[in-house]
Motif scaffolding. Structure first.
Motif, PDB file in Angstrom:
ATOM      1  N   UNK A 245       0.840  -1.204   0.000  1.00  0.00           N
ATOM      2  CA  UNK A 245       0.000   0.000   0.000  1.00  0.00           C
ATOM      3  C   UNK A 245       0.874   1.252   0.000  1.00  0.00           C
ATOM      4  N   UNK A 246       0.688   2.085  -1.030  1.00  0.00           N
ATOM      5  CA  UNK A 246       1.533   3.271  -1.179  1.00  0.00           C
ATOM      6  C   UNK A 246       0.929   4.483  -0.470  1.00  0.00           C
ATOM      7  N   UNK A 247       1.797   5.290   0.084  1.00  0.00           N
ATOM      8  CA  UNK A 247       1.530   6.581   0.720  1.00  0.00           C
ATOM      9  C   UNK A 247       1.040   6.430   2.167  1.00  0.00           C
ATOM     10  N   UNK A 248      -0.219   6.017   2.347  1.00  0.00           N
ATOM     11  CA  UNK A 248      -0.767   5.822   3.699  1.00  0.00           C
ATOM     12  C   UNK A 248      -0.364   6.941   4.656  1.00  0.00           C
ATOM     13  N   UNK A 249      -0.608   8.168   4.214  1.00  0.00           N
ATOM     14  CA  UNK A 249      -0.209   9.323   5.022  1.00  0.00           C
ATOM     15  C   UNK A 249      -1.212   9.620   6.130  1.00  0.00           C
ATOM     16  N   UNK A 250      -2.424   9.037   6.024  1.00  0.00           N
ATOM     17  CA  UNK A 250      -3.471   9.409   6.983  1.00  0.00           C
ATOM     18  C   UNK A 250      -4.171   8.214   7.618  1.00  0.00           C
ATOM     19  N   UNK A 265       2.123  -4.278   3.844  1.00  0.00           N
ATOM     20  CA  UNK A 265       3.414  -3.649   3.618  1.00  0.00           C
ATOM     21  C   UNK A 265       3.184  -2.242   3.077  1.00  0.00           C
ATOM     22  N   UNK A 266       3.841  -1.267   3.674  1.00  0.00           N
ATOM     23  CA  UNK A 266       3.586   0.138   3.369  1.00  0.00           C
ATOM     24  C   UNK A 266       4.774   0.715   2.606  1.00  0.00           C
ATOM     25  N   UNK A 277       1.774  18.107  -1.028  1.00  0.00           N
ATOM     26  CA  UNK A 277       1.158  18.454   0.261  1.00  0.00           C
ATOM     27  C   UNK A 277       0.132  17.418   0.688  1.00  0.00           C
ATOM     28  N   UNK A 278       0.471  16.146   0.495  1.00  0.00           N
ATOM     29  CA  UNK A 278      -0.458  15.074   0.853  1.00  0.00           C
ATOM     30  C   UNK A 278      -0.451  14.825   2.361  1.00  0.00           C
ATOM     31  N   UNK A 279       0.690  15.105   3.009  1.00  0.00           N
ATOM     32  CA  UNK A 279       0.952  14.594   4.347  1.00  0.00           C
ATOM     33  C   UNK A 279       1.965  13.470   4.189  1.00  0.00           C
ATOM     34  N   UNK A 280       2.619  13.115   5.280  1.00  0.00           N
ATOM     35  CA  UNK A 280       3.727  12.162   5.177  1.00  0.00           C
ATOM     36  C   UNK A 280       3.416  10.879   5.946  1.00  0.00           C
ATOM     37  N   UNK A 281       3.737   9.751   5.339  1.00  0.00           N
ATOM     38  CA  UNK A 281       3.561   8.450   5.989  1.00  0.00           C
ATOM     39  C   UNK A 281       4.238   8.449   7.366  1.00  0.00           C
ATOM     40  N   UNK A 282       3.518   8.065   8.438  1.00  0.00           N
ATOM     41  CA  UNK A 282       4.153   8.036   9.770  1.00  0.00           C
ATOM     42  C   UNK A 282       5.035   6.792   9.914  1.00  0.00           C
ATOM     43  N   UNK A 283       6.200   6.852   9.298  1.00  0.00           N
ATOM     44  CA  UNK A 283       7.061   5.676   9.149  1.00  0.00           C
ATOM     45  C   UNK A 283       7.537   5.131  10.497  1.00  0.00           C
ATOM     46  N   UNK A 284       7.983   6.036  11.377  1.00  0.00           N
ATOM     47  CA  UNK A 284       8.521   5.579  12.661  1.00  0.00           C
ATOM     48  C   UNK A 284       7.429   4.910  13.487  1.00  0.00           C
ATOM     49  N   UNK A 294       8.732   0.260   3.216  1.00  0.00           N
ATOM     50  CA  UNK A 294       9.764   0.520   2.220  1.00  0.00           C
ATOM     51  C   UNK A 294       9.649   1.948   1.720  1.00  0.00           C
ATOM     52  N   UNK A 295      10.546   2.315   0.821  1.00  0.00           N
ATOM     53  CA  UNK A 295      10.543   3.667   0.240  1.00  0.00           C
ATOM     54  C   UNK A 295      10.358   3.585  -1.270  1.00  0.00           C
ATOM     55  N   UNK A 296       9.682   4.589  -1.837  1.00  0.00           N
ATOM     56  CA  UNK A 296       9.488   4.603  -3.280  1.00  0.00           C
ATOM     57  C   UNK A 296       9.685   5.992  -3.853  1.00  0.00           C
TER      58      UNK A 296
END
Ligand SMILES: [Zn+2]
Length: 442
Positions: A245-250, A265-266, A277-284, A294-296
């Protein structure tokens, strides 16, 4: 007898959050795999020897979410929000794409990726037979999915995505794996997503989609369906197959629990997320919950480059800034997102993403003689915060050299650039009322 021996390389090893280099080691390759890593291996034991004196050896970088042929649309839609980006620019322009355009746009993107040390890509686009052909020619590794949307042709589009996945699974000597590509819950109805889940289960395939990219998408899903996009996708059964699943910023707190329970998997694409200005995936936060991230690069029409070192650098800086904590995403963890964790996200754990005996020989050599890399007190910091894509010198995938001394060996660089320049003009024509989809569909 080894097929290829790399000598005198400083070899990156990532263990948990820390990373270090084995100084001046040798790495031997046989049948496309890493056969040995040792302080010295006699050059007489190998058919071909590469002297990596003065170079860092790192695992090939993994681009876990891309639409590579969007290299054709680099720079056409700038300083606009997502709705206008889709409806005024990208989806009308993608009506112009021929299968041949996709082939040449993909080769251009793969040339750029190889030159930036990217050896593996998850590509999600149209005319995927052409993308697969380009992957085969370029010599890269890839996880490929043909995109589809809801609409009058949705059954045909789903069938095409399945047929593509069946046709190319395990091809290019095993370098290509495949899945299904529903675009997103904002362009695919719940019933189409449900059928996708059923077909994916029947065929033993995973899925790759966009999910919860903006706060508006979450609000619209709640208004139309009474649930978040994550809960909707879970309820139609899609998380019962491996999902990328890509982005998942919210994600909401409940969403994060759903994602962790289903082992979704994100992929974070920090440059696209920032620029639009989508917002950023809360990776941590996701990693603390045990999620694989992962990163894309996303496509070049939003991200403008296919540079994964840039993505690793951006997410480390962003998370430190957002959480006001300089300790988080330390060097090794940030680099792992672009290597080992990307491999896990694509179902390639134990195959690629690390330099270990038995893994596929996906190896990148990075020169460190340039002024912007001196002095090298901490080579891991040099790699993450100072190195540029242009410092990549040599790229090996499955034991085959794809670039040496910055010369591409599988792609005719000038031919690709000439083809793309010829095709660029017709890409940007926009006809009234014709576009590949509408944002959002509902
Ligand atoms: Zn995307």
């Amino acid at each position: 007898m080894y097929d290829l021996l790399v000598i005198n390389a400083d070899i990156l090893q990532i263990e948990g959050p820390s990373a270090s280099f084995l100084p001046r080691h040798a790495l031997a390759i046989t049948d496309g795999r890493i056969a040995a890593i040792a302080p010295t291996i006699s050059p007489g034991l190998a058919r071909e020897v590469l002297d990596a004196q003065g170079k860092l050896a790192i695992p090939g970088l993994i681009n876990a979410h891309a639409h590579t042929a969007m290299s054709l649309l680099r720079g056409v839609a700038e300083d606009v929000a997502v709705e206008s980006w889709f409806n005024d620019y990208i989806w009308p322009m993608e009506m112009n794409l021929s299968a041949e355009d996709v082939y040449w746009g993909s080769l251009l993107g793969f040339a750029e990726m190889i030159e930036a040390g990217v050896t593996c890509v998850a590509d999600h686009y149209f005319a995927m037979d052409e993308v697969a052909r380009a992957v085969d020619v370029a010599g890269m590794r890839a996880y490929l999915a043909q995109v589809f949307f809801s609409g009058p042709q949705e059954n045909d589009q789903l069938a095409t995505s399945v047929a593509f996945a069946e046709r190319w699974q395990g091809s290019a000597a095993g370098r290509i794996t495949t899945g299904l590509g529903p675009h997103s819950p904002y362009t695919c109805t719940p019933s189409l997503l449900q059928r996708t889940a059923e077909v994916a289960r029947q065929h033993g395939l995973g899925v790759h989609l966009h999910l919860a990219e903006t706060a508006d998408q979450v609000a619209q899903s709640l208004a139309h369906h009474g649930k978040t996009p994550v809960a909707l996708v879970r309820d139609v059964g899609l998380f019962e197959v491996p999902t990328l699943a890509a982005h998942l910023a919210h994600p909401t707190q409940e969403d994060l629990a759903i994602l962790a329970a289903a082992d979704v998997r994100v992929v974070s694409t920090p440059k696209t997320e920032l620029k639009m200005a989508l917002g950023v995936t809360p990776v941590v936060q996701m990693r603390q919950l045990g999620l694989t991230v992962g990163l894309g690069s996303d496509g070049a029409a939003s991200n403008n480059s296919y540079d994964l070192l840039e993505a690793a650098r951006l997410i480390a800086l962003l998370e430190k800034h957002t959480r006001r904590d300089a300790h988080i995403l330390p060097l090794g963890e940030a680099l792992a997102l672009a290597t080992r964790e990307g491999a896990r996200a694509l179902g390639l754990a134990g195959v690629t993403g690390e330099l270990r005996v038995g893994y596929q020989a996906d190896v990148v050599l990075i020169g460190h003689d340039a002024p912007h890399l001196q002095p090298m007190h901490n080579p891991v910091a040099t790699l993450l915060y100072s190195a540029r894509a242009t410092d990549v010198d040599t790229v090996i995938v499955a034991g085959r050299i794809l670039m040496q001394g910055r010369q591409l060996l599988t792609i005719d660089r000038q031919r690709v650039i000439d083809e793309v320049r010829q095709r660029a003009g017709h890409m940007v024509i926009r006809r009234a009322n014709t576009q590949v989809a509408r944002y959002p569909t509902e």
